[in-house]
Design a protein around this motif. Sequence first.
Motif, PDB file in Angstrom:
ATOM      1  N   ASP A  31       0.817  -1.223   0.000  1.00 22.84           N
ATOM      2  CA  ASP A  31       0.000   0.000   0.000  1.00 22.84           C
ATOM      3  C   ASP A  31       0.853   1.277   0.000  1.00 22.84           C
ATOM      4  N   GLY A  32       2.122   1.134  -0.375  1.00 19.39           N
ATOM      5  CA  GLY A  32       2.978   2.317  -0.470  1.00 19.39           C
ATOM      6  C   GLY A  32       2.842   3.011  -1.812  1.00 19.39           C
ATOM      7  N   ARG A  33       3.752   3.966  -2.038  1.00 21.36           N
ATOM      8  CA  ARG A  33       3.705   4.720  -3.301  1.00 21.36           C
ATOM      9  C   ARG A  33       4.132   3.804  -4.459  1.00 21.36           C
ATOM     10  N   LEU A  34       3.439   3.913  -5.566  1.00 23.88           N
ATOM     11  CA  LEU A  34       3.717   3.050  -6.719  1.00 23.88           C
ATOM     12  C   LEU A  34       3.710   3.897  -7.983  1.00 23.88           C
ATOM     13  N   LEU A  35       4.912   4.066  -8.552  1.00 24.14           N
ATOM     14  CA  LEU A  35       5.057   4.909  -9.749  1.00 24.14           C
ATOM     15  C   LEU A  35       5.356   4.027 -10.947  1.00 24.14           C
ATOM     16  N   LEU A  36       4.715   4.289 -12.054  1.00 20.34           N
ATOM     17  CA  LEU A  36       5.026   3.564 -13.289  1.00 20.34           C
ATOM     18  C   LEU A  36       5.408   4.621 -14.326  1.00 20.34           C
ATOM     19  N   VAL A  37       6.668   4.610 -14.734  1.00 20.46           N
ATOM     20  CA  VAL A  37       7.175   5.645 -15.648  1.00 20.46           C
ATOM     21  C   VAL A  37       7.404   5.036 -17.025  1.00 20.46           C
ATOM     22  N   GLY A  38       6.764   5.576 -18.036  1.00 17.85           N
ATOM     23  CA  GLY A  38       6.931   5.058 -19.392  1.00 17.85           C
ATOM     24  C   GLY A  38       7.228   6.181 -20.371  1.00 17.85           C
ATOM     25  N   ASP A  39       8.136   5.915 -21.302  1.00 16.89           N
ATOM     26  CA  ASP A  39       8.497   6.997 -22.233  1.00 16.89           C
ATOM     27  C   ASP A  39       7.535   7.131 -23.417  1.00 16.89           C
ATOM     28  N   GLU A  40       6.667   6.140 -23.606  1.00 18.92           N
ATOM     29  CA  GLU A  40       5.648   6.325 -24.647  1.00 18.92           C
ATOM     30  C   GLU A  40       4.526   7.187 -24.056  1.00 18.92           C
ATOM     31  N   PRO A  41       3.794   7.902 -24.915  1.00 17.10           N
ATOM     32  CA  PRO A  41       2.728   8.747 -24.370  1.00 17.10           C
ATOM     33  C   PRO A  41       1.494   7.951 -23.935  1.00 17.10           C
ATOM     34  N   HIS A  42       1.520   6.636 -24.171  1.00 20.83           N
ATOM     35  CA  HIS A  42       0.335   5.808 -23.913  1.00 20.83           C
ATOM     36  C   HIS A  42       0.446   5.052 -22.597  1.00 20.83           C
ATOM     37  N   ALA A  43      -0.696   4.820 -21.967  1.00 23.50           N
ATOM     38  CA  ALA A  43      -0.742   3.935 -20.797  1.00 23.50           C
ATOM     39  C   ALA A  43      -0.410   2.516 -21.274  1.00 23.50           C
TER      40      ALA A  43
END
Length: 412
Positions: A31-43
């Motif tokens: 339940d902590g912070r969860l970041l997903l970083v992607g270089d494409e503009p799409h989810a």
Amino acid sequence: MDHITPSSIGLVGGGLASFRAAETLRELGYDGRLLLVGDEPHAPYDRPPLSKDVLVGAVPGARTQLLGQERAAELGIELVLGERVAALDLDCGRLELASGARLDVDRVLLATGGRARTLPVPGADLPGVTGLRTIDDAERLRALLARGGPVVVVGGGFVGLEVAASARALGCEVTVVEAAARLLARVLPPPAAEEVAAAHRASGVRLELGAAVSEVVGDDRVREVVLADGRRLPASCVVVGIGMEPADELARDAGLAVGDGVLTDASATTSHPHVLAAGDVASSPDPWYGGRVRVEQWQSAQTQGVAAAHTMLGREPAAPPVPWFWSDQGDLRLQVAGVPAAGERVVERTGGGRSWFHLDAAGRLVGVVSVQRVKDVRGAMSLIEAGVVVEDDLLADETQDLRRLARSLAKA
Ligand SMILES: Cc1cc2nc3c(=O)[nH]c(=O)nc-3n(C[C@H](O)[C@H](O)[C@H](O)COP(=O)(O)OP(=O)(O)OC[C@H]3O[C@@H](n4cnc5c(N)ncnc54)[C@H](O)[C@@H]3O)c2cc1C
């Protein structure tokens, strides 16, 4: 890895492996912070349909989405899209983005996949020459194919052959140029490769095997592909399907152990205890036949993402499943499971298609290749997993249900 539950996790790369890791972390109660970083503009979206249903227009690109903004918000996943992670600062536990922003994290998953290889010949950068890795590539290629005209596909691997079949279905004239003497030479045994080649020829695809491209020629766009023997193939579009390179530069620059991809142990942990790697970029121990393997397949990306999530939370990942992948090329349904190359002899099953069962010296099934008989594959996977000896006659008999056989042999 120590078992202190992290409070902030950064998933680098917005593909299948990251998506499955994010979903699993929440399923496991993180339940902590969860970041997903992607270089494409799409989810995050699914790539397999790009060369198949998306290319022929049977499925809109939007339907490939794995994780929309709404679901991400429900799961408490912060999507940072269109942003490249430029560096890992391992001393400070930080992701440095190309935009200059910094994100503090105490665990990192590298799931950066790879990039389509480009053709190393003059003219390879002409308009109309493209690879296929992203949804934007697929939309561009779809527009090119819609103009009609001859298409040259360079590379007779899975993506190249799927594109060839899709382009044919759209009515294009298609030639596949493959440097090896047969299609899919690295992954399929000769009889299966022959079957695949025959299906493509029957649908009107021209195959140039043992042929190399020396130049691509054009003006404001591509016009021709020149082969090493001097022949010239007219082309209004050239699709380059000669494999991918793992996007392992972040790990390399951070001083992590890298070979062909980012090196991990069986728990998906890299040479740094707080950095994990999964999917097409990861090179991990082969649980089946030893050594290391970097797999570029959907099943592996998703199971490794799940395994990485377990490891981050101090849990034991499940044992990896029997390797499996599929490739749909027009009407052709090809599936491979296990490691056919580890077999010493082959038993064939025919009837409405063909399956080749690869057995080791002791008579245990170690791999299966199936063309138009995908119903054999699940059962074969159970037999491989069980490690039982199977009689040749049963494998060859197309009326034998392999799943049932696996169950009865496992009980015996
Ligand atoms: C056209 C196509 C068809 C396919 N068909 C099949 C099939 O039929 N069957 C099958 O088994 N497999 C298939 N695959 C393979 C399967 O899709 C891949 O194995 C899977 O997508 C790998 O997932 P991944 O998460 O490891 O990497 P990816 O899906 O490549 O995702 C990685 C993401 O990370 C991003 N990224 C890279 N570097 C950075 C950075 N520094 N910062 C931020 N983001 C970054 C990339 O741009 C990308 O969006 C296909 C692949 C393609 C391209």
